[in-house]
Design a protein around this motif. Structure first.
Motif, PDB file in Angstrom:
ATOM      1  N   ASN A 177       2.621  -3.721   2.792  1.00  0.00           N
ATOM      2  CA  ASN A 177       1.600  -2.810   2.455  1.00  0.00           C
ATOM      3  C   ASN A 177       0.865  -3.950   1.388  1.00  0.00           C
ATOM      4  N   GLY A 180       0.895   3.093  -3.892  1.00  0.00           N
ATOM      5  CA  GLY A 180      -0.059   2.219  -3.651  1.00  0.00           C
ATOM      6  C   GLY A 180      -0.685   1.683  -4.939  1.00  0.00           C
ATOM      7  N   ALA A 199      -1.190   0.841   0.177  1.00  0.00           N
ATOM      8  CA  ALA A 199      -1.915  -0.544   0.040  1.00  0.00           C
ATOM      9  C   ALA A 199      -1.627  -0.959  -1.222  1.00  0.00           C
ATOM     10  N   THR A 243      -1.884  -6.211   0.449  1.00  0.00           N
ATOM     11  CA  THR A 243      -3.029  -6.588   1.233  1.00  0.00           C
ATOM     12  C   THR A 243      -3.306  -8.243   0.807  1.00  0.00           C
TER      13      THR A 243
END
Length: 377
Positions: free
Chosen positions: A187, A129, A151, A189
């Motif tokens: 993933n 992430g 994310a 965003t």
């Protein structure tokens, strides 16, 4: 200083340079700049580093047998390769994180704060992430497969590339020495200013399987070819741009956006070439479709846009298309001098403008139909 032995903790209220040969969990705290090199080994070989008072963190050649945790008040950088067998976690406030040594070897990297994030890696790793970087730009230079398990968020740009301009790149399962897995894109965003795949002077081939973008996407091989083997979907404000020169864009899948542009060219506003390997539909809603290329291949091409569709190169000049169809609404500009098909040519646009000396040819008793007004220059 040199640190040896088992579990070790070193705290310095000022700057600290540590050369490690420890065999247990190691903690380094500096009140200024921190420079780390050496190795931490053993069954509990975690390394934790912290700087305060604006202190930066720099790694020389460093090996960590288990996990690495970096909390830095200033920038994180390196002068030698960093090898971490376990998870790497980095928090750098608003400072840049630059781990760009191409011999780095990570398992998982997670960033929870920082500025620009630059990562290079030699054998493939997972992004756990990336968050807390605001408008920081993300650059990943890979060899091997890059996946994601958390994310990835920024309002800046995202650049995904190989470790050299000649490296081949695979997207969402496509072949390449650098591969960016489907999980990486799922993933991402929404909110990045752009997603760019391929270096500015990319000469290695780029192969793309089915993938979706939620931000403006550019796939470039300005010195090589691009092969689209699956559908590309753009949601939200995601336009789709393919830049290939001096070679070819091989289109074997559809491209769809939600009212944003679809552009095929050579990356500098000039012409490229497109070869159809399947029946292909380009759909952009009210967005423009701009094909600055010759188009060949014995398959059908459908162009759906209620905006402006432009064909800037000859269509079917080398290998006639099976057919060509444009949808109702919008305008179509045919500026490439010729359209040649084996079958029908159906232009449903409200207005079609044609360049000087346009020749329309069907080779097997196909029909040529204009549903709207035709304006000749």
């Amino acid at each position: 200083m040199t640190a040896t032995g088992a579990a070790t903790q070193i705290t310095d209220t000022d700057a600290l340079t540590a050369v490690l040969t420890t065999t247990g969990s190691t903690v380094l705290v500096a009140g200024g700049n921190l420079v780390v090199s050496g190795g931490v080994s053993g069954a509990t070989s975690d390394l934790s580093t912290t700087t305060t008072a604006g202190g930066t963190t720099a790694f020389g050649v460093t090996t960590v047998g288990q996990n690495l945790s970096v909390t830095s008040a200033g920038a994180v950088s390196q002068t030698g390769a960093l090898t971490v067998a376990g998870a790497t976690g980095i928090a750098a406030g608003a400072s840049n994180i630059t781990l760009d040594n191409t011999s780095n070897n990570f398992a998982t990297v997670t960033v929870t704060s920082g500025g620009n994030v630059t990562l290079a890696e030699t054998s493939g790793f997972t992004v756990g992430g990336i968050s807390g970087i605001g408008a920081g730009n993300i650059t990943i230079s890979a060899s091997g497969s890059v996946a994601a398990s958390g994310a990835i968020a920024t309002t800046g740009s995202i650049l995904l590339q190989g470790q050299s301009n000649t490296a081949t790149i695979g997207v969402a399962g496509g072949a390449g020495t650098a591969q960016f897995a489907s999980s990486f894109f799922t993933n991402l965003t929404d909110g990045a200013s752009s997603v760019i795949i391929g270096a500015a002077s990319q000469s290695g081939a780029v192969t793309v399987n089915t993938v979706s973008f939620s931000d403006p996407a550019t796939i470039r091989a300005t010195g090589g070819s691009i092969t689209i083997n699956g559908g590309i979907t753009g949601t939200g404000n995601a336009s789709v741009t393919l830049n290939a020169s001096p070679t070819t864009i091989f289109l074997n899948g559809d491209i769809t956006t939600a009212g944003q542009a679809i552009v095929l060219d050579n990356g500098s506003g000039g012409a490229t070439s497109v070869v159809l390997g399947a029946n292909v539909t380009l759909s952009s809603g009210a967005g423009a479709i701009d094909i600055n290329a010759t188009v060949n291949g014995a398959f059908g091409l459908t162009l759906n846009s209620t905006g402006i569709t432009t064909l800037r190169g000859a269509v079917g000049g080398l290998t006639p298309l099976a057919s060509i169809t444009s949808d109702a609404g919008g305008t179509l500009a045919i500026n490439g001098g010729a359209v040649t098909t084996a079958g029908n040519q159906l232009f449903n646009d409200a207005t079609v403008s044609v360049g000087t000396g346009l020749t329309l040819t069907t080779n097997i008793n196909g029909s040529i139909t204009f549903a709207g007004a035709v304006n000749a220059s």
